[in-house]
Design an enzyme around this catalytic site. Structure first.
Site, PDB file in Angstrom:
ATOM      1  N   TYR A 125     -16.396  -8.027   3.113  1.00  0.00           N
ATOM      2  CA  TYR A 125     -15.305  -7.271   3.730  1.00  0.00           C
ATOM      3  C   TYR A 125     -15.065  -7.765   5.152  1.00  0.00           C
ATOM      4  O   TYR A 125     -13.915  -8.025   5.549  1.00  0.00           O
ATOM      5  CB  TYR A 125     -15.651  -5.783   3.734  1.00  0.00           C
ATOM      6  CG  TYR A 125     -14.583  -4.909   4.360  1.00  0.00           C
ATOM      7  CD1 TYR A 125     -13.493  -4.481   3.614  1.00  0.00           C
ATOM      8  CD2 TYR A 125     -14.660  -4.515   5.697  1.00  0.00           C
ATOM      9  CE1 TYR A 125     -12.500  -3.692   4.174  1.00  0.00           C
ATOM     10  CE2 TYR A 125     -13.681  -3.726   6.273  1.00  0.00           C
ATOM     11  CZ  TYR A 125     -12.605  -3.317   5.509  1.00  0.00           C
ATOM     12  OH  TYR A 125     -11.628  -2.539   6.075  1.00  0.00           O
ATOM     13  N   ASP A 164       0.617  -6.243  -8.656  1.00  0.00           N
ATOM     14  CA  ASP A 164      -0.751  -6.634  -8.342  1.00  0.00           C
ATOM     15  C   ASP A 164      -0.658  -7.739  -7.297  1.00  0.00           C
ATOM     16  O   ASP A 164      -0.208  -8.854  -7.587  1.00  0.00           O
ATOM     17  CB  ASP A 164      -1.447  -7.142  -9.605  1.00  0.00           C
ATOM     18  CG  ASP A 164      -2.850  -7.683  -9.346  1.00  0.00           C
ATOM     19  OD1 ASP A 164      -3.278  -7.726  -8.178  1.00  0.00           O
ATOM     20  OD2 ASP A 164      -3.515  -8.082 -10.309  1.00  0.00           O
ATOM     21  N   GLY A 191       0.839  -1.195   0.000  1.00  0.00           N
ATOM     22  CA  GLY A 191       0.000   0.000   0.000  1.00  0.00           C
ATOM     23  C   GLY A 191       0.869   1.238   0.000  1.00  0.00           C
ATOM     24  O   GLY A 191       2.031   1.212   0.444  1.00  0.00           O
ATOM     25  N   SER A 211      -9.727  -5.284  10.842  1.00  0.00           N
ATOM     26  CA  SER A 211     -10.689  -4.202  11.018  1.00  0.00           C
ATOM     27  C   SER A 211     -11.571  -4.536  12.210  1.00  0.00           C
ATOM     28  O   SER A 211     -11.844  -5.719  12.474  1.00  0.00           O
ATOM     29  CB  SER A 211     -11.554  -4.031   9.769  1.00  0.00           C
ATOM     30  OG  SER A 211     -12.682  -3.196  10.039  1.00  0.00           O
TER      31      SER A 211
END
Length: 269
Positions: free
Chosen positions: A166, A61, A12, A150
């Site tokens: 997700y 990728d 990232g 998350s």
């Protein structure tokens, strides 16, 4: 004797990844960025270099196993060693059809799982293969891996965040991280996960523009009174990636402004 600089690979190139790269480079670590968007990679590496840091990048990728292996090999060729990895790269699959299970599309599910979970597996696999062959460092370990989860993996909010693929991808990341920690701990590799709450990043643009989510965040994340800043996550990530956390593995650290202990509503005392 001056200790050698550590090399940290980060997937990232914006948001939390960029904030962590800046923090690590400022502390003297060498940073190797892997992302699919070359313009973002180049801008980040240029920014780190202008501030006196040492950084390089490779475009890949991360859902392509050959591209991932090549990226990790490029990092090793450039710096000779990978001391730590922060797997940040991922997506929101909403635009591909992620949503509640009854209405989610197969494309939404597969794209989200591939981009968030499979990509992380591929990076971990390539990195661990290298770490197992490298010498133990002065802190008594071969390497540290930190994976991005998350709070939605274990603290859902149905009205505003009904993206079940997700959540599943982030739950899978937690399970993968803990299984890896158990297996590779005796081999000198630590693995942890970090679980942010709502954070101001390019991926959260939709949330940032939604008044209902702003009001929700103000109540649900009372420690920051709204959305987290990427630096809130980066400071914890830098600790978990570094030698000061050498006794920590298999943990999921929620950096959530109070999300998981808040009911999300302000009531009079």
């Amino acid at each position: 004797m001056t200790p050698r600089p550590r090399t940290v690979l980060i997937t990232g190139s914006t948001g939390i990844a960029a904030a962590t790269a800046e923090m690590l480079a400022a502390n003297g670590d060498r940073v190797f960025i892997v992302s699919r968007t070359e313009a973002n990679c180049r801008a980040l590496v240029d920014r780190l270099g202008a501030a006196g840091g040492e950084a390089a990048y490779h475009v890949a990728d991360l859902t392509d196993e050959v591209a991932v292996d090549e990226a990790v090999a490029a990092a090793v060729a450039h710096y000779g060693r990978i001391d730590a990895v922060f797997n940040v790269a991922g997506i929101s699959g909403r635009r591909f059809g992620d949503g509640p299970v009854h209405s989610a599309t197969l494309e939404g599910w597969q794209t989200t799982i591939a981009s968030n979970l499979t990509s992380m597996f591929l990076v971990c696999r390539a990195v661990v293969r290298h770490m197992l062959d490298q010498d133990w460092g002065p802190g008594g370990e071969r390497g540290a891996i930190l994976n991005m989860a998350s709070v939605l993996a274990f603290s859902p909010s149905a009205p505003l965040f009904g993206t079940h693929a997700y959540a599943a991808s982030k739950g899978g990341i937690i399970s993968l991280s803990q299984s890896m920690a158990a297996y590779y701990g005796p081999k000198g590799i630590r693995v942890n996960a970090i679980a942010p709450g709502l954070t101001r990043t390019p991926m959260s643009q939709r949330a940032q523009l939604d008044p209902a989510i702003h009001a929700f965040a103000a109540a649900k994340q009372p420690l920051v009174g709204g959305m987290l800043d990427p630096n809130d996550i980066a400071s914890v990530a830098a600790f978990l990636l570094g030698p000061a956390s050498q006794a920590i593995t298999g943990q999921v650290i929620a950096v959530d402004g109070g999300w998981t202990v808040s009911e999300g509503a302000v009531t009079p005392l």
